[in-house]
Design a protein around this motif. Structure first.
Motif, mmCIF file in Angstrom:
data_model
loop_
_atom_site.group_PDB
_atom_site.id
_atom_site.type_symbol
_atom_site.label_atom_id
_atom_site.label_comp_id
_atom_site.label_asym_id
_atom_site.label_seq_id
_atom_site.Cartn_x
_atom_site.Cartn_y
_atom_site.Cartn_z
ATOM 1 N N LEU A 1 41.288 35.366 52.082
ATOM 2 C CA LEU A 1 40.538 35.835 51.606
ATOM 3 C C LEU A 1 41.278 34.217 50.552
ATOM 4 C CD1 LEU A 1 39.440 38.259 51.813
ATOM 5 C CD2 LEU A 1 40.488 38.508 49.477
ATOM 6 N N VAL B 1 34.991 34.274 50.716
ATOM 7 C CA VAL B 1 35.337 35.512 52.118
ATOM 8 C C VAL B 1 35.059 35.131 53.387
ATOM 9 C CG1 VAL B 1 35.610 37.353 52.483
ATOM 10 C CG2 VAL B 1 35.128 37.268 50.161
ATOM 11 N N TRP C 1 35.183 35.920 46.276
ATOM 12 C CA TRP C 1 35.988 37.393 45.529
ATOM 13 C C TRP C 1 36.226 37.161 44.401
ATOM 14 C CZ3 TRP C 1 41.099 36.835 44.615
ATOM 15 C CH2 TRP C 1 41.172 35.726 45.475
ATOM 16 N N GLN D 1 39.737 38.349 41.088
ATOM 17 C CA GLN D 1 40.544 39.342 40.795
ATOM 18 C C GLN D 1 40.197 39.506 39.053
ATOM 19 O OE1 GLN D 1 44.214 37.935 40.072
ATOM 20 N NE2 GLN D 1 45.218 39.960 41.129
ATOM 21 N N LEU E 1 41.030 43.189 43.158
ATOM 22 C CA LEU E 1 40.018 42.402 44.153
ATOM 23 C C LEU E 1 38.837 43.253 43.973
ATOM 24 C CD1 LEU E 1 43.007 41.223 46.839
ATOM 25 C CD2 LEU E 1 42.583 40.264 44.061
ATOM 26 N N TRP F 1 34.850 41.789 45.356
ATOM 27 C CA TRP F 1 34.707 40.987 46.344
ATOM 28 C C TRP F 1 32.616 41.778 46.484
ATOM 29 C CZ3 TRP F 1 38.721 43.920 48.065
ATOM 30 C CH2 TRP F 1 38.386 44.472 48.643
ATOM 31 N N ARG F 2 32.004 40.492 47.088
ATOM 32 C CA ARG F 2 30.353 40.703 47.691
ATOM 33 C C ARG F 2 30.959 39.807 48.879
ATOM 34 N NH1 ARG F 2 26.059 39.107 44.195
ATOM 35 N NH2 ARG F 2 26.756 40.667 42.457
ATOM 36 N N ALA G 1 41.982 41.921 52.108
ATOM 37 C CA ALA G 1 42.688 42.006 51.038
ATOM 38 C C ALA G 1 43.847 42.993 50.227
ATOM 39 C CB ALA G 1 40.747 42.343 50.315
ATOM 40 N N GLU H 1 32.083 34.760 41.183
ATOM 41 C CA GLU H 1 33.425 34.479 40.761
ATOM 42 C C GLU H 1 33.347 35.010 39.167
ATOM 43 O OE1 GLU H 1 36.688 34.382 38.380
ATOM 44 O OE2 GLU H 1 35.599 32.899 38.173
ATOM 45 N N LEU I 1 31.260 38.472 39.462
ATOM 46 C CA LEU I 1 32.165 40.237 40.075
ATOM 47 C C LEU I 1 33.325 40.180 38.839
ATOM 48 C CD1 LEU I 1 32.815 38.095 43.967
ATOM 49 C CD2 LEU I 1 31.747 40.133 42.869
#
Length: 381
Positions: A288, A325, A335, A337, A343, A345-346, A355, A376, A379
């Motif tokens: 990551l 990622v 990913w 936060q 954390l 992610w897709r 992670a 980002e 997410l």
């Protein structure tokens, strides 16, 4: 005579090993990481830490702090592509001569013109005198913020109009531009920030002057290091990464006596002499990586590790990459936060263990990239 072909699989194997991302090749010290990737992007304060810790066998923010602020074995320079890089002290004279000093000269000329046009009473003599006064004040204090230095050098508090006539016009202090200029010229360095390691508010300290390296020699050394880590690369890759003219790039490549190879699509590329042979493929690895990480920003041509259809989600409009990622040398998602520390992610493949590794050393720290990308933001939301 046909040239060796270095295909996608081989390039991804090189990336995993030479970028220190496979677990078996991770480094013990952050200086080894910085040299291992030539330089760590440092425009975003968090990137240095996240990029370094992704490549450390035992990730810890304290290890990066040690190199930056205790041993001062890493220094930040506005250099290649007008980007701030953190490079090792031994490499800094080459980076300074090859890139930073030329940028500093342009910065000084631009600042002087802006002062003449948008501030009162400034000329070349006054700017030079102010620089000397700032360095003297900094030598006396040892370390100081721009605000603190303005107590000793009042002209730093003067302002100039920026983006005149635009909706976002604003006044900027002379001090903020002048200290950045002195850093570009290798006279001052950024000290430990006032706050966490995510902070961009930091004091300055004077630094000893590095030895002079002939510009041509310095440029060849920068390109040699780049090819050792990122090769094979095209002339366009080198030109983009350095930000130099095509003439400068070709001269450096000629000085190195590079070897020609072919990429999977038949396009010509270059490696250092003797670097045509395949490398051993590393064990499967996941990573990551943060925004502006060297692995994603290392080449202009990225199709061999990043699908073109994923670019709009992972890059902002200025071309800055967001958090990515990776799986075995390929970008497979993004990913972020969230505020609660989790954390998210897709991605296309499972990299959950990496992670957990990242979340483990981050602890209570919350990271928001300076350059935010569409994925980002989505997410986090």
């Amino acid at each position: 005579m046909s040239v060796p072909v270095i295909g996608v699989r081989e390039r991804r194997a090189r990336l995993g090993r030479r970028q220190l991302l496979a677990p078996s090749v991770r480094a013990a010290r952050v200086e080894d990481v910085a040299d291992g990737v030539v330089g760590l992007h440092a425009s975003d304060a968090a990137t240095v830490y996240l990029s370094a810790c992704a490549r450390l066998a035992e990730p810890a923010a304290a290890e990066v702090d040690r190199a930056l602020y205790e041993d001062v074995s890493l220094v930040k320079l506005l250099s290649m592509r007008r980007t701030i890089f953190a490079v090792t002290e031994g490499f800094a004279p080459y980076v300074s001569s090859a890139a930073a000093r030329a940028i500093a000269a342009k910065e000084r000329a631009g600042l002087l013109k802006h002062l003449r046009d948008h501030a009162e009473g400034w000329d070349e003599a006054r700017l030079a005198r102010t620089e000397r006064e700032v360095l003297a004040a900094l030598a006396a204090r040892g370390e100081a913020t721009t605000r603190e230095l303005s107590e000793d050098v009042p002209q730093l508090r003067e302002t100039m109009l920026m983006s005149a006539g635009k909706p976002y016009e604003a006044r900027q202090s002379v001090g903020s531009r002048l200290l950045r200029l002195l850093a570009s010229d290798g006279h001052v360095r950024r000290c430990r920030p006032r706050g966490s390691w995510l902070s961009s508010s930091y004091p300055w300290a004077p630094v000893p002057q590095w030895p002079d390296v002939p510009v041509r020699e310095a440029k060849a050394e920068v390109v040699r290091r780049w090819l050792a880590v990122y090769g094979p690369g095209t002339v366009e890759d080198v030109k983009w990464w350095t930000g130099w003219t095509l003439g400068d790039v070709r001269r450096a490549l000629a000085d190195l006596g590079v070897s020609e190879v072919a990429l999977a699509d038949g396009a010509p590329a270059l490696v250092l002499p003797g670097d045509e042979a395949p490398v051993a493929e590393p064990e499967p690895w996941a990573a990551l990586l943060p925004s502006l990480d060297p692995a994603v920003m290392g080449w202009r041509g990225r199709d061999w590790y990043l699908r073109p259809e994923d670019v709009p989600a992972l890059f902002d409009r200025a071309g800055n990459s967001g958090p990515t990622v990776w799986w075995c040398g390929e970008v497979v998602g993004g990913w972020a936060q969230r505020a609660d520390g989790s954390l998210v992610w897709r991605l296309f493949r499972d990299v959950g263990a990496e992670a957990e590794r990242l979340a483990g050393w981050l602890g209570e720290v919350r990271v928001t990239p300076r350059f935010r990308t569409p994925l980002e933001r989505e997410l986090v939301a």
